[in-house]
Design an enzyme around this catalytic site. Sequence first.
Site, PDB file in Angstrom:
ATOM      1  N   ASP A 135       0.834  -1.204   0.000  1.00  0.00           N
ATOM      2  CA  ASP A 135       0.000   0.000   0.000  1.00  0.00           C
ATOM      3  C   ASP A 135       0.869   1.254   0.000  1.00  0.00           C
ATOM      4  O   ASP A 135       1.830   1.362   0.767  1.00  0.00           O
ATOM      5  CB  ASP A 135      -0.926   0.027   1.232  1.00  0.00           C
ATOM      6  CG  ASP A 135      -2.084  -0.961   1.090  1.00  0.00           C
ATOM      7  OD1 ASP A 135      -2.192  -1.640   0.049  1.00  0.00           O
ATOM      8  OD2 ASP A 135      -2.884  -1.048   2.040  1.00  0.00           O
ATOM      9  N   ARG A 191     -17.239 -10.814  -1.734  1.00  0.00           N
ATOM     10  CA  ARG A 191     -16.454 -10.143  -0.703  1.00  0.00           C
ATOM     11  C   ARG A 191     -16.495  -8.633  -0.907  1.00  0.00           C
ATOM     12  O   ARG A 191     -16.389  -8.145  -2.038  1.00  0.00           O
ATOM     13  CB  ARG A 191     -14.991 -10.601  -0.796  1.00  0.00           C
ATOM     14  CG  ARG A 191     -14.057  -9.903   0.180  1.00  0.00           C
ATOM     15  CD  ARG A 191     -12.597 -10.275  -0.096  1.00  0.00           C
ATOM     16  NE  ARG A 191     -11.707  -9.437   0.667  1.00  0.00           N
ATOM     17  CZ  ARG A 191     -11.350  -9.672   1.925  1.00  0.00           C
ATOM     18  NH1 ARG A 191     -11.799 -10.747   2.553  1.00  0.00           N
ATOM     19  NH2 ARG A 191     -10.546  -8.848   2.562  1.00  0.00           N
TER      20      ARG A 191
END
Length: 361
Positions: A234, A299
Amino acid sequence: MMNSSISESFKSHPVQLNRIIPLDFKAHAIKLPDSHTWTLSTDNPPPVDPFTSESVPVIDLDDPNVESLTRHACEQWGMFQVTNHGIRIDLLIELEFQTRRLFSLPLEQKLHAVRSPEDFAGYGLPRISTFFPKLMWSEGFSIMGSQVEHASKLWPNDHTKFCDVMEEYEREMKDLTERILGLMLRSLGLTSEDVKWLKPKDGGSRRSEALLHLNSYPVCPDPSHAMGLAPHTDSSLLTLLYQSCTNGLQVHKENIGWAPVHPIAGALVVNVGDLMHILSNGRFKSPMHQVLLTKSCHRISMAYFYGPPVDVKISPLMNMIDHKHPALYRPVTWKEYLDAKAMHFNQAFEFIRNDVHISNK
Ligand SMILES: C=C1C[C@]23C[C@H]1CC[C@H]2[C@@]12CCC[C@@](C)(C(=O)O1)[C@H]2[C@@H]3C(=O)O
Ligand SMILES: O=C(O)CCC(=O)C(=O)O
Ligand SMILES: [Fe+2]
């Protein structure tokens, strides 16, 4: 908000429309199209057995040893789950409800809020889609603030609740992220004096920035040949992720390989971002993670990417440097780092390494 690091980086690195507009997943529920068929490498070790091996640490924020547990988790995994974090469960339930409400709209309606090539906000594919020949089996919606313009395109008369929930969640995430960031820095022996930029004076541009990104991974006809979210780290200081109760997230750990991050009801996942890796001079790792798919569960997850104020240069902290541990990276702003990521993806660290770019004076 107008000149955020994130918006400026998208302006400098526009994304092609064919790497923004998602597939109509419902229309392809029986057969995976070639555009989404990945040749997945078999050189990964098989996923670890959840009952016998180590797994991502779970930390109770009220634990008296919370600092040393945090340091250990950040050094060993770069990821942990937190409980007793103080976010109300009814807010998490409402957040999940609003997110599912968004992604269950028909594609043509979601496309009313599609991102434009030079903008980060709205509906579309993950930004890292530009680096792969095949497309991922996922879609997302990026928010900064309440995102009224995009939400009102989705629900012309009925977007207030969505915007209120997202804004409240962002406020709660900001406080919690700053608390966990403080905890991480104290665990490295740093004081608030060492990191004054963390709590910049309000006003002007010196405010921390953040992006709330909603992820959706529809049920997939052939999960073993498709990719939910390809391996990446990230580009934040810290990411807080709520993954509700569906499996799929995996984190890569040295000597272990891919380990599943099992959902725990009400817990949040904390992920060390690349900028924290730089600040700690590599002591805290920003881990590779990925999302795999399932045949039966849709999901969703909500990722809150927290970064520094727009004009702050991130570089290894003084306390992390000595003659045995020279500074590994040169100073970069968040925008500069996002640009390096947009060009070099998982090699971005190489481009800001000191030994590559400047000789030490
Ligand atoms: C603040 C961020 C974090 C970004 C880049 C920029 C805006 C878009 C974010 C995401 C959101 C979805 C996963 C990810 C991997 C992606 O494709 O786009 C993230 C990426 C990153 O962590 O690099
Ligand atoms: O869906 C997930 O659990 C992972 C999302 C993620 O890694 C991201 O948004 O960066
Ligand atoms: Fe991620």
